[in-house]
Design an enzyme around this catalytic site. Structure first.
Site, PDB file in Angstrom:
ATOM      1  N   CYS A 129       0.824  -1.206   0.000  1.00 19.42           N
ATOM      2  CA  CYS A 129       0.000   0.000   0.000  1.00 19.42           C
ATOM      3  C   CYS A 129       0.865   1.266   0.000  1.00 19.42           C
ATOM      4  CB  CYS A 129      -0.920   0.018   1.230  1.00 19.42           C
ATOM      5  SG  CYS A 129      -2.269  -1.167   1.155  1.00 19.42           S
ATOM      6  N   ALA A 135       9.524  -4.774   3.897  1.00 19.94           N
ATOM      7  CA  ALA A 135      10.393  -5.623   4.732  1.00 19.94           C
ATOM      8  C   ALA A 135      11.815  -5.085   4.846  1.00 19.94           C
ATOM      9  CB  ALA A 135      10.410  -7.047   4.180  1.00 19.94           C
ATOM     10  N   ASN A 155      11.725  -6.331  -6.330  1.00 16.52           N
ATOM     11  CA  ASN A 155      11.266  -7.356  -5.405  1.00 16.52           C
ATOM     12  C   ASN A 155      12.259  -7.490  -4.241  1.00 16.52           C
ATOM     13  OD1 ASN A 155      10.516  -9.911  -4.184  1.00 16.52           O
ATOM     14  ND2 ASN A 155       9.479 -10.422  -6.097  1.00 16.52           N
ATOM     15  N   ASN A 189      -0.038 -13.575 -10.549  1.00 20.78           N
ATOM     16  CA  ASN A 189      -0.625 -14.700  -9.816  1.00 20.78           C
ATOM     17  C   ASN A 189      -1.773 -14.118  -9.020  1.00 20.78           C
ATOM     18  OD1 ASN A 189       1.438 -16.387 -10.666  1.00 20.78           O
ATOM     19  ND2 ASN A 189       2.620 -16.153  -8.782  1.00 20.78           N
ATOM     20  N   HIS A 230      -3.312  -7.071  -2.569  1.00 20.22           N
ATOM     21  CA  HIS A 230      -3.204  -5.810  -3.310  1.00 20.22           C
ATOM     22  C   HIS A 230      -2.971  -6.100  -4.798  1.00 20.22           C
ATOM     23  CE1 HIS A 230      -2.585  -1.407  -3.147  1.00 20.22           C
ATOM     24  NE2 HIS A 230      -1.938  -1.643  -4.277  1.00 20.22           N
ATOM     25  N   HIS A 250      -1.475  -6.461  -8.078  1.00 17.66           N
ATOM     26  CA  HIS A 250      -0.093  -6.285  -8.547  1.00 17.66           C
ATOM     27  C   HIS A 250       0.320  -7.414  -9.477  1.00 17.66           C
ATOM     28  CE1 HIS A 250       0.566  -9.312  -5.401  1.00 17.66           C
ATOM     29  NE2 HIS A 250       1.779  -9.518  -5.899  1.00 17.66           N
ATOM     30  N   HIS A 253      -0.810 -14.979 -22.293  1.00 14.56           N
ATOM     31  CA  HIS A 253      -1.525 -16.152 -21.795  1.00 14.56           C
ATOM     32  C   HIS A 253      -2.347 -15.684 -20.603  1.00 14.56           C
ATOM     33  CE1 HIS A 253       1.035 -19.565 -23.546  1.00 14.56           C
ATOM     34  NE2 HIS A 253       1.301 -18.477 -24.208  1.00 14.56           N
ATOM     35  N   LYS A 310      -8.937 -27.849  -9.744  1.00 16.17           N
ATOM     36  CA  LYS A 310      -8.574 -28.972 -10.588  1.00 16.17           C
ATOM     37  C   LYS A 310      -7.107 -29.241 -10.259  1.00 16.17           C
ATOM     38  CE  LYS A 310      -7.609 -31.892 -13.779  1.00 16.17           C
ATOM     39  NZ  LYS A 310      -8.036 -33.284 -13.670  1.00 16.17           N
ATOM     40  N   GLU A 327      -0.928 -35.768 -14.210  1.00 18.34           N
ATOM     41  CA  GLU A 327      -0.589 -34.556 -14.960  1.00 18.34           C
ATOM     42  C   GLU A 327       0.895 -34.210 -14.848  1.00 18.34           C
ATOM     43  OE1 GLU A 327      -3.061 -34.914 -12.812  1.00 18.34           O
ATOM     44  OE2 GLU A 327      -4.817 -34.828 -14.107  1.00 18.34           O
TER      45      GLU A 327
HETATM   46  O1  G1P Z   1      -9.152 -39.456  -9.584  1.00 19.26           O
HETATM   47  P1  G1P Z   1      -9.126 -38.428  -8.469  1.00 19.26           P
HETATM   48  O2  G1P Z   1      -8.395 -38.920  -7.252  1.00 19.26           O
HETATM   49  O3  G1P Z   1     -10.489 -37.933  -8.160  1.00 19.26           O
HETATM   50  O4  G1P Z   1      -8.309 -37.188  -9.070  1.00 19.26           O
HETATM   51  C1  G1P Z   1      -7.022 -36.773  -8.743  1.00 19.26           C
HETATM   52  O5  G1P Z   1      -6.031 -37.381  -9.573  1.00 19.26           O
HETATM   53  C2  G1P Z   1      -6.143 -37.124 -10.971  1.00 19.26           C
HETATM   54  C3  G1P Z   1      -4.935 -37.719 -11.670  1.00 19.26           C
HETATM   55  O6  G1P Z   1      -3.729 -37.125 -11.252  1.00 19.26           O
HETATM   56  C4  G1P Z   1      -6.288 -35.633 -11.285  1.00 19.26           C
HETATM   57  O7  G1P Z   1      -6.659 -35.481 -12.634  1.00 19.26           O
HETATM   58  C5  G1P Z   1      -7.335 -34.948 -10.397  1.00 19.26           C
HETATM   59  O8  G1P Z   1      -7.351 -33.567 -10.622  1.00 19.26           O
HETATM   60  C6  G1P Z   1      -7.009 -35.271  -8.940  1.00 19.26           C
HETATM   61  O9  G1P Z   1      -7.937 -34.635  -8.087  1.00 19.26           O
HETATM   62  O1  G1P Z   2       6.875 -14.023  -5.216  1.00 15.51           O
HETATM   63  P1  G1P Z   2       5.708 -14.638  -4.485  1.00 15.51           P
HETATM   64  O2  G1P Z   2       4.407 -13.959  -4.813  1.00 15.51           O
HETATM   65  O3  G1P Z   2       5.972 -14.748  -3.027  1.00 15.51           O
HETATM   66  O4  G1P Z   2       5.630 -16.149  -5.040  1.00 15.51           O
HETATM   67  C1  G1P Z   2       4.670 -16.684  -5.902  1.00 15.51           C
HETATM   68  O5  G1P Z   2       5.046 -16.577  -7.271  1.00 15.51           O
HETATM   69  C2  G1P Z   2       6.265 -17.229  -7.634  1.00 15.51           C
HETATM   70  C3  G1P Z   2       6.426 -17.118  -9.140  1.00 15.51           C
HETATM   71  O6  G1P Z   2       5.396 -17.765  -9.842  1.00 15.51           O
HETATM   72  C4  G1P Z   2       6.309 -18.691  -7.179  1.00 15.51           C
HETATM   73  O7  G1P Z   2       7.621 -19.164  -7.333  1.00 15.51           O
HETATM   74  C5  G1P Z   2       5.883 -18.830  -5.717  1.00 15.51           C
HETATM   75  O8  G1P Z   2       5.812 -20.194  -5.373  1.00 15.51           O
HETATM   76  C6  G1P Z   2       4.534 -18.144  -5.521  1.00 15.51           C
HETATM   77  O9  G1P Z   2       4.092 -18.287  -4.195  1.00 15.51           O
END
Ligand code: G1P
Ligand code: G1P
Lengths: 332, 332
Positions: free
Chosen positions: B50, B56, B72, B148, B159, B161, B282, B295, B301
């Site tokens: 803010c 920090a 950062n 993120n 906030h 960002h 993206h 999900k 995956e």
């Molecule tokens: O089959 P489950 O246990 O419901 O599903 C879990 O494992 C799957 C395979 O890694 C994933 O696709 C799901 O997102 C996860 O929740």
């Molecule tokens: O920098 P942050 O917001 O603490 O961190 C976040 O974004 C990063 C970049 O995607 C990731 O590595 C961290 O795991 C996530 O918590």
């Protein structure tokens, strides 16, 4: 290399991991997870994985006293899915995906996990894995056996179990790892993973965990039929993959919320020359910053590059310093 | 293809996604997330992002009234990291990773998000993105700008960002996407993403969202200096990447917990022929099964293949049927 960020090569994926050791120092005001459930009943009349209970599709589980294998009631892969038809455009390609999804309970009790089971019970599980690999692997080109452990890791049921997804295609990751192993073999005349293990032993990086290599002997016998021999690559792979492991209560035998994977070529691939390939398992500890804070693999990781906040050496050190005994069986 | 599982090709990654539509039907007894925080104060004296607050490292934020960019305090990339030294073994390669990490606040208030901001405020953010790209992109080969969004997606601060990670290397994902675009261009004589957009328009897959293509004109002007022109590929990419989006309250302009990424070659790459490359963003909706169930991209995956429980067509249908107005500004 433990103090400053750098890139490490992952030879199984032909890609790089950004290791930024000092990031662990930053404060955390983000999402905190509930610690894993400690008081799971041995038997829950409402849990569809327990013996004698009725599952979603109306089937009643047998009163099993060891492992129990059945077809997933909500499979991601079915044997009879129609061909989506051909789209001639290179950007809009689709393919038929056929296969089978199974669930395998490790034990009749809901309150145990692999590390809490007796050795002969664990052996039953491993024997069943080999059986599944041989049976489904006779025809399917890929049989993925994996355990999603813990709610934080997407597991929807606390009962100890793994999943088996067999497919009529070689998925992206094993295809990549196959290509990397093949290229290495062609260039150097020896399997990538064997050389990796040799180097690790020589460099004494994972010295205190070399006992895993001893286990591998047993696997050799079990898996002769699958043309490759098994070597437990658990600790080696720690150094290749981004992960976090800072749950102080956990010991080597006590990975809550870990991910276990089996990697082995099957089906038509068994007729090929597999000299380059090592059967191995990926055993991922939970992606954690601490016992209750995840290492989020999000923005940068999903679309730029894998990044980790702890070096493999720091992680190994933590693991080495953990007691051998499972915290649930230790006297307080 | 909406009823049965099949594989879809992702031309930007030269890989396949397993689409298993019917999996959404299964019951869920796993982890449920808290819905996103609705009552965030405009100003929180303890929030380091803010205006006028102390961070920090002891630095005091200015009383900013628009965007605010700073380094950062816990960077994953620093400009002066030492070279880890050469390991001659092909399996143990390391490389120096140098760069810079910045944080950019979108707005002085903590209780807004991009879709809740006024158009001229959003324009300021986009202009700043272009400025950052031009400045850091003059020397760094890759400048990753990403948001993120939401605690569930690893964001540690409510906030509004985004982050900027500029690196002296081309990360894995853009390297892969560069290779795919280059190969397509060499083979077909036109940029992959332009052809993709044309095809989508012809096939009317995203018809109701083609307004995004209109926005792209504006981007063209802003980005001439970066040698490529911007085209907002948001909806096109939905069909290429696994995701879940079933939060009924959300509209197109209201993605809580989404991930926003900018993709553009910079630095030394600007001196190369970039005919194959399209600047694009993206924009990932949250990985959700429902408003509060993720999900999980876990076992299968992470080590076999990307899998999604909803087809792109089903997701598009959901998006099309959402009201245009942000739920927070709608009258009840
Ligand atoms: O089959 P489950 O246990 O419901 O599903 C879990 O494992 C799957 C395979 O890694 C994933 O696709 C799901 O997102 C996860 O929740
Ligand atoms: O920098 P942050 O917001 O603490 O961190 C976040 O974004 C990063 C970049 O995607 C990731 O590595 C961290 O795991 C996530 O918590």
């Amino acid at each position: 290399t433990t103090e400053h960020q750098h890139l490490r090569y992952n030879p199984l994926r032909d890609s790089w991991v950004l290791v930024s050791a000092h990031r662990m120092k930053r404060p955390w005001a983000g999402q905190v997870e509930k610690p894993p459930e400690e008081h799971i009943p041995k038997y829950d009349p409402k849990n569809p994985l327990c013996p004698r209970n009725t599952r979603a599709n109306g089937q009643v589980n047998p009163d099993y006293d060891s492992t129990f294998l059945f077809e997933n009631d909500f499979p991601a892969l079915q044997p009879d899915a129609p061909d989506p038809g051909e789209d001639q455009h290179p950007l809009f390609q689709t393919r038929a995906a056929r296969g089978i999804c199974k669930v395998m309970c490790f034990h009749p009790w809901s309150d145990v996990t692999l590390p809490l089971m007796k050795m002969q019970e664990i052996v039953k599980v491993v024997e069943k894995w080999v059986e599944i690999l041989e049976e489904l692997g006779a025809t399917y080109p890929w049989v993925q056996i994996f355990e999603n452990k813990g709610a934080m890791m997407g597991c929807s049921n606390p009962h100890p179990h793994c999943q088996v997804w067999a497919s009529n295609f070689l998925p992206n990751e094993p295809a990549l790892s196959d290509r990397c192993q093949r290229n290495y073999y062609q260039k150097h005349g020896e399997p990538l993973l064997l050389e990796y293990a040799r180097q690790e032993a020589e460099r004494k990086v994972w010295h205190s965990h070399s006992s895993w290599l001893i286990y591998s002997k047993k696997w050799v016998e079990w898996s002769q039929q699958v043309l490759v021999y098994i070597f437990f690559l658990m600790f080696n792979l720690y150094s290749l993959k981004p992960f976090q492991f800072t749950d102080d209560r956990s010991s080597v035998k006590n990975r809550s919320r870990c991910l276990l994977f089996m990697y082995s070529p099957t089906g038509p691939h068994l007729k090929e020359d597999n000299s380059h390939w090592q059967l191995h398992a990926h055993y991922y500890p939970p992606l954690l910053r601490s016992g209750t804070v995840k290492k989020f693999m999000v923005g940068y990781e999903m679309l730029a590059q894998e990044q980790r906040d702890l070096t493999p050496e720091q992680a190994a050190e933590k693991l080495r310093n953990l007691p051998d005994q499972h915290y649930k069986t230790r006297e307080n």
